[in-house]
Design a protein around this motif. Structure first.
Motif, short mmCIF file in Angstrom:
data_model
loop_
_atom_site.label_atom_id
_atom_site.label_comp_id
_atom_site.label_asym_id
_atom_site.label_seq_id
_atom_site.Cartn_x
_atom_site.Cartn_y
_atom_site.Cartn_z
N LEU A 14 -5.28 -11.26 4.00
CA LEU A 14 -5.60 -11.55 2.60
C LEU A 14 -4.82 -12.78 2.16
N ARG A 50 -1.25 -1.38 2.12
CA ARG A 50 -0.01 -1.10 2.86
C ARG A 50 0.48 0.31 2.58
N HIS A 77 -0.55 -11.19 4.69
CA HIS A 77 -0.81 -11.72 3.34
C HIS A 77 -0.15 -13.08 3.21
N ARG A 132 -3.32 -5.70 -1.58
CA ARG A 132 -2.34 -5.70 -0.48
C ARG A 132 -1.42 -4.49 -0.57
N ASP A 133 -0.88 -4.24 -1.76
CA ASP A 133 0.06 -3.14 -1.93
C ASP A 133 -0.61 -1.78 -1.69
N THR A 144 -5.36 -9.71 -5.65
CA THR A 144 -5.16 -9.72 -4.19
C THR A 144 -3.83 -9.06 -3.84
N ARG A 145 -2.79 -9.35 -4.61
CA ARG A 145 -1.50 -8.69 -4.37
C ARG A 145 -1.63 -7.18 -4.55
N VAL A 170 -1.61 -5.28 7.18
CA VAL A 170 -2.06 -6.33 6.27
C VAL A 170 -1.19 -7.57 6.44
#
Length: 514
Positions: free
Chosen positions: A454, A480, A488, A476-477, A472-473, A486
């Protein structure tokens, strides 16, 4: 009142009345052309749409001289906006195949008198010096001569990590907007006193890379936010004092972007053809979908020496083929990465959009489109000798394409075991629902055998709303926390192919690099 005072459809004798929208349709003549004549007052704003694929639209003066390409024949975006540069007669010239059907919609003209105005602040040391010179009675000519020689934007390093970057425009009357660049909402340039200098300054990382245009005298409309936002396209054009352009210089300044790369922008070493690297092949096919009821171009890339069925073959599915065969030179990138041993042998399936309108329907999470990928496209691709197990297959795209890639992997992890998302539109949700619909779907789903790359740009953060950078963050979190692998990355960039043409290679190396 200034108006679209008599838009004449040649050959049919039809006239548009004052302030009215007009719709035109018919066939191009035996030479593949058709003209519509317009009379404008200076500053009149006109928008429209040419849905007909493979038909080109140009603005000409009354004598037939080219002024501006409004819609290219192969363009993905078929809406257009313009501001009349002078009170005069003009021609809209349609061109395509002889006898081709066309449909053209022109909105009502908004006269200059019905448009509105704004301001900003001084940070640049060079502009403060100019302000003092202006106050002492000097003009701006020496400043503009300096900018012409050094090129714009004006770059003033602050320290090892940051620089002041000032975007400049000379001689607008009412306003100037920055289209693209680091501003989230088409930043406004301010006027320096009553001079001809318009400016806006940003403190940027010296790793910044971005494409931008400048839009002088943008119509300020009494309209909905979307219409007001799109009006910037009427005057957005390349920076006349910046010699660097992207992707290539077009037939006029409206057809290309200006390029800003600061001194620490990461290298993009895989984009150019190398004389010592054998080139792969690209085949174009037209693929009809029963599920979707439409057809599209599908391009198959095979690297040099590709052997169907080889144990180490990898496969890339990539959306928005038109852009990823043009602004992003995907075959060349793959040729170079494979030849350098950075990734294993990788074929690619580049998927076009059935139409510009279909893109906004199919790429945001759409169960029928996911079925099309899994039940129709993938079996056909396998028959062409391009096949790999899910663990060696990646699905990729940018913006809506990044969103579509993650959704396809959610629905069909048995096919797509890797996702490469460039600035995915994870803010998206169906009408009436809260933002980030797909992220909530991953929360509800059990962990799947899918890996993710990502990425997003620092200049894609929302301004009082959810933006691509933040969502996007968040994805990601969530991934995970669910146990997904992932990778990033974040870049000092905006929402444009200039950055994505370099980071496509970065994503492939992150997922499959050796």
């Amino acid at each position: 009142m200034p108006l679209l005072a008599g838009a004449l459809l040649l050959g049919l004798g039809l006239y548009a009345q004052a302030g009215e929208a007009r719709h035109y349709e018919g066939r191009l003549d035996g030479q593949g052309a058709h003209e519509i004549r317009l009379q404008f007052e200076r500053g009149d704003y006109l928008s429209g749409e040419l849905p007909s694929a493979a038909v080109q639209l140009d603005l000409q003066d009354e004598a037939g001289r080219h002024l501006r390409r409004l819609v290219a024949g192969d363009a993905g975006r078929r809406a257009f906006q313009l501001v009349a540069p002078a009170r005069a007669g003009y021609r809209l010239r349609l061109q395509g195949a002889a006898g081709a059907e066309y449909r053209l919609r022109l909105a009502a003209v908004t006269p200059l008198a019905h448009q509105r105005v704004p301001r900003t602040e001084l940070e640049s040391p060079r502009l403060r010096a100019l302000q003092a010179a202006l106050a002492a009675g000097e003009g701006s000519a020496a400043f503009w001569a300096e900018m012409d020689e050094r090129g714009t934007p004006l770059i003033e390093p602050l320290d090892e990590r940051e620089a002041l970057v000032t975007f400049l425009w000379r001689g607008a009357e009412r306003n100037v907007r920055l289209f693209g660049g680091p501003g989230y909402d088409h930043s406004e340039l301010a006027r320096l006193g009553d001079s001809d200098v318009w400016f806006v300054t940003f403190r940027l990382p010296r790793a910044t890379r971005l494409a931008y245009q400048l839009a002088p005298d943008v119509p300020e409309l009494d309209a909905d936010p979307g219409t007001r936002r799109r009006a910037i396209l009427a005057t957005a054009q390349a920076d006349p004092l910046n010699p660097r352009v992207y992707p290539a210089r077009g037939v006029d300044a409206f057809q290309h972007d200006s390029l800003l790369e600061l001194d620490q922008a990461p290298a993009q070493p895989w984009n150019d053809q190398r004389p010592d690297v054998a080139r792969g092949s690209v085949e174009r096919h037209v693929f009809a979908s029963r599920i979707l009821g439409n057809q599209r171009a599908v391009h198959l890339y095979r690297p040099h020496g590709y052997r169907p069925g080889a144990a180490d073959n990898h496969l890339l599915y990539l959306f928005d083929a038109e852009a990823y065969l043009g602004k992003v030179p995907t075959p060349t990138i793959l040729d170079n990465l494979i030849a350098a041993g950075r990734i294993p042998p990788m074929a690619a399936v580049l998927i076009d959009n059935a139409s510009p309108e279909a893109r906004g329907v199919e790429l945001p999470p759409n169960p029928d489109f996911a079925r099309f990928l899994a039940e129709e496209l993938r079996p056909w691709v396998a028959k062409q000798g391009l096949e790999a197990p899910a663990a060696r297959t990646v699905i990729a795209g940018s913006s809506y394409g990044g969103l579509a890639s993650s959704y396809a992997a959610l629905r069909h992890p048995e096919i797509f075991g890797n996702v490469l998302s460039q600035s995915g539109s994870y803010w998206w949700s169906p009408p009436g629902q809260e933002p980030e619909w797909l992220t909530r779907e991953f929360v509800r789903s059990p962990r799947l055998p899918v890996r993710f790359y990502l990425e997003a740009g620092l200049f894609e953060a929302g301004n009082g709303q959810l933006g691509i950078f933040d969502t996007t963050r968040h994805l990601r979190d969530v991934l995970r926390a669910k146990g997904y692998e992932v990778r990033h990355r974040e870049w000092a960039s905006g929402h444009d192919y200039l950055n994505w043409r370099g980071t496509l290679a970065e994503g492939l190396i992150e997922l499959f690099g050796r």
